[in-house]
Design an enzyme around this catalytic site. Structure first.
Site, PDB file in Angstrom:
ATOM      1  N   PRO A  84       1.116   3.908  35.752  1.00  0.00           N
ATOM      2  CG  PRO A  84      -0.703   3.600  34.326  1.00  0.00           C
ATOM      3  CD  PRO A  84       0.105   4.665  34.997  1.00  0.00           C
TER       4      PRO A  84
ATOM      5  CB  VAL B 145       3.143  -4.013  32.188  1.00  0.00           C
ATOM      6  CG1 VAL B 145       2.891  -5.521  32.158  1.00  0.00           C
ATOM      7  CG2 VAL B 145       2.128  -3.293  31.311  1.00  0.00           C
TER       8      VAL B 145
ATOM      9  CD  GLN C 180      -3.711   1.900  33.024  1.00  0.00           C
ATOM     10  OE1 GLN C 180      -2.909   0.998  32.806  1.00  0.00           O
ATOM     11  NE2 GLN C 180      -3.536   3.142  32.579  1.00  0.00           N
TER      12      GLN C 180
ATOM     13  CB  CYS D 153      -1.177  -0.404  26.326  1.00  0.00           C
ATOM     14  SG  CYS D 153       0.076  -1.708  26.195  1.00  0.00           S
TER      15      CYS D 153
ATOM     16  CE  LYS E 157      -0.022   6.833  31.334  1.00  0.00           C
ATOM     17  NZ  LYS E 157       0.508   6.338  30.051  1.00  0.00           N
TER      18      LYS E 157
ATOM     19  N   GLY F 104       5.517  11.895  29.752  1.00  0.00           N
ATOM     20  CA  GLY F 104       6.525  11.866  28.700  1.00  0.00           C
ATOM     21  C   GLY F 104       7.631  12.878  28.939  1.00  0.00           C
TER      22      GLY F 104
END
Length: 492
Positions: free
Chosen positions: A34, A36, A102, A131, A170, A232
């Site tokens: 996800p 932004v 999400q 986030c 997440k 990551g």
């Protein structure tokens, strides 16, 4: 006379854990994060064409999604009336499944209300617990809920008990592996059916992001009984197998890598560019990815391999614009420009293409006249393709990698990033204008800001320095930027 009972509609059993992962999602290994304002429908379609097996929507604010005062927010973030977001494949549309939507929230009530609106249009609802941006701190969500375990448990458990689709989560890691494992086990007890572990702490963001800890992710995988996705350290195709091996995770999620190269997963599933494990067959109307038909020299194996996983960025940009044009669902004009800057970044940063970079930055699109704006973007991308055509072919001396889609290289945090100066304005004026727009709520905060046609990595109170330009003003232009906003999407 006895009344005839009404026919009972059989309610489909809600699957969970590995049963859900296999039977509904199709055992995906290659997952788009996800992002932004950047994993919107058009970009989701593009990544699916190149091997993505599961895609998440951008993060949606649950409270704003249900707030009547934020008119238009719902349709902008998930356009149900147009019938394309979350749609299954048909003769008239490409599939947007499997899909996870999400939300970010700090209220179980707001979260459940928002999730109920979209549960019929997705395969799962994900809660953003990772986030790390300042906007999340101000809004009290994401990674800034990591110390409020009771609230997090209640939000997950509320969705688990009241939705017809599974809930997933997440999250980011704690410094301690032990505490990270304990947190993950709590999320599982609350009802999360898939866990995505981003192997960075909430303090690791922007140019200070560093490497994700694969050891933390492996520990989480070994401690829970539900599927785990690793997030990551995935920028190139060869990173995928390494992360899967080192973590034991069930799938790999990419944000930054897929943002700069939507073909990152191309060919990884059974040697093809599309998912071999999707939960539904691909529509026969699904177009062939543009770069599959690009000229490739069969005598250069290294070149072929590179062009397979890192195809021409100009081709990808043109294909993306064609998808945007074909949709009934409106694509945010800012998202379109942001994608073009990122896709063609390797060439836009080279002096011969600075004119295209400036032209791209100057385009202003009226959302009500989207086609006109898209025409301008197409002209720039077509010109870029012509300029790259000679360079993209291999020769006896070297291959010019600036012709292909590839991620940017982050600079270390101990020295400033040098950005080329604009031809028409100064860095000072441009950053001031960007800062003003952000103050009005037009841009998000984060680690990278694209200032007109300049991309500059800017952590809090980090100087931007430019020593390239025609005037003395442009030379050594140095300013302090406090919390400069970002147009580069941050993985939620």
């Amino acid at each position: 006379m006895d009344s005839i009972p009404s026919p009972q509609v059989e309610k489909r059993r809600k699957l969970g854990g590995y049963e859900f992962y296999r039977e509904v999602l199709g055992s995906p290994k290659y997952i788009v994060a996800p992002m932004v304002d950047q994993s919107e429908l058009a970009y989701r379609r593009l990544t699916r064409r190149y091997g993505a097996q599961l895609v998440y929507t951008p993060m949606i604010n649950a409270k704003m999604f249900m707030d009547a005062q934020h008119k238009g927010y719902r349709d902008v973030n998930f356009d149900i009336p147009s019938g394309e977001e979350g749609a299954h494949a048909s003769s008239s549309t490409e599939s947007d499944r499997p899909l996870v939507i999400q939300f970010c929230a700090n209220s179980p009530t707001h979260l459940l209300a928002a999730a109920k609106v979209v549960e019929a249009h997705c395969d799962a609802i994900d809660i953003n617990l990772g986030c790390p941006q300042e906007i999340a701190k101000r809004g009290h969500y994401g990674a800034f809920l990591m110390d409020e375990w009771e609230l997090v448990f209640e939000m997950i458990n509320t969705l688990h008990k009241n939705l017809s689709v599974p809930v997933t989560a997440k999250f980011r890691v704690f410094p301690s592996i032990e505490k990270t494992v304990e947190y993950a086990q709590m999320l599982e007890r609350a009802g999360a059916q898939i866990l995505t572990c981003h192997g960075r702490m909430k303090e690791q963001r922007g140019v200070n992001s560093g490497l994700a800890s694969l050891a933390h992710i492996r520990a989480v995988k070994e401690a829970v009984s539900v599927p785990v996705f690793a997030n990551g350290n995935v920028l190139f195709a060869h990173d995928v197998a390494r992360v899967l091996t080192e973590t034991g995770a069930d799938g790999v999620m990419s944000a930054e890598g897929i943002l700069y190269n939507p073909a990152l997963f191309r060919g990884l599933a059974s040697g093809s560019g599309s998912s071999s494990s999707a939960s539904e067959p691909t529509s026969t109307s699904t177009p062939t990815p543009a770069s599959l038909t690009s000229e490739e020299n069969p005598t250069h194996d290294g070149y072929q391999n590179l062009m397979h996983t890192n195809p021409s960025h100009a081709d990808l940009a043109l294909e993306y614009l064609e998808i945007v044009r074909s949709l009934k669902t409106r694509t945010n004009v800012g998202a379109v420009k942001g994608h073009l800057f990122k896709l063609m970044r390797p060439a836009l940063g080279k002096e011969p293409q600075w004119d295209l970079r400036e032209r791209l930055g100057r385009i202003r699109v009226n959302p009500k006249k989207m086609d006109e704006g898209l025409d301008e973007y197409v002209k720039i991308c077509e010109e870029m393709k012509i300029r790259m055509e000679v360079s993209r072919r291999p020769n006896a001396h070297r291959f010019r990698s600036h012709t292909t889609a590839r991620p940017r290289h982050k600079r270390s945090s101990d020295r400033p990033r040098r950005a080329p100066a604009l031809a028409s304005t100064t860095i000072l004026q441009t950053v001031a204008a960007t800062w003003g727009r952000w103050k009005e709520g037009e841009e998000e905060k984060g680690g990278v800001v694209e200032v007109g046609d300049v991309e500059a990595v800017t952590p809090e109170k980090r100087p931007i320095e430019s020593d390239v330009g025609d005037s003395e003003v442009m030379k050594k232009a140095r300013i302090e930027v406090d919390s400069v906003p970002a147009s580069v999407a941050v993985a939620a």
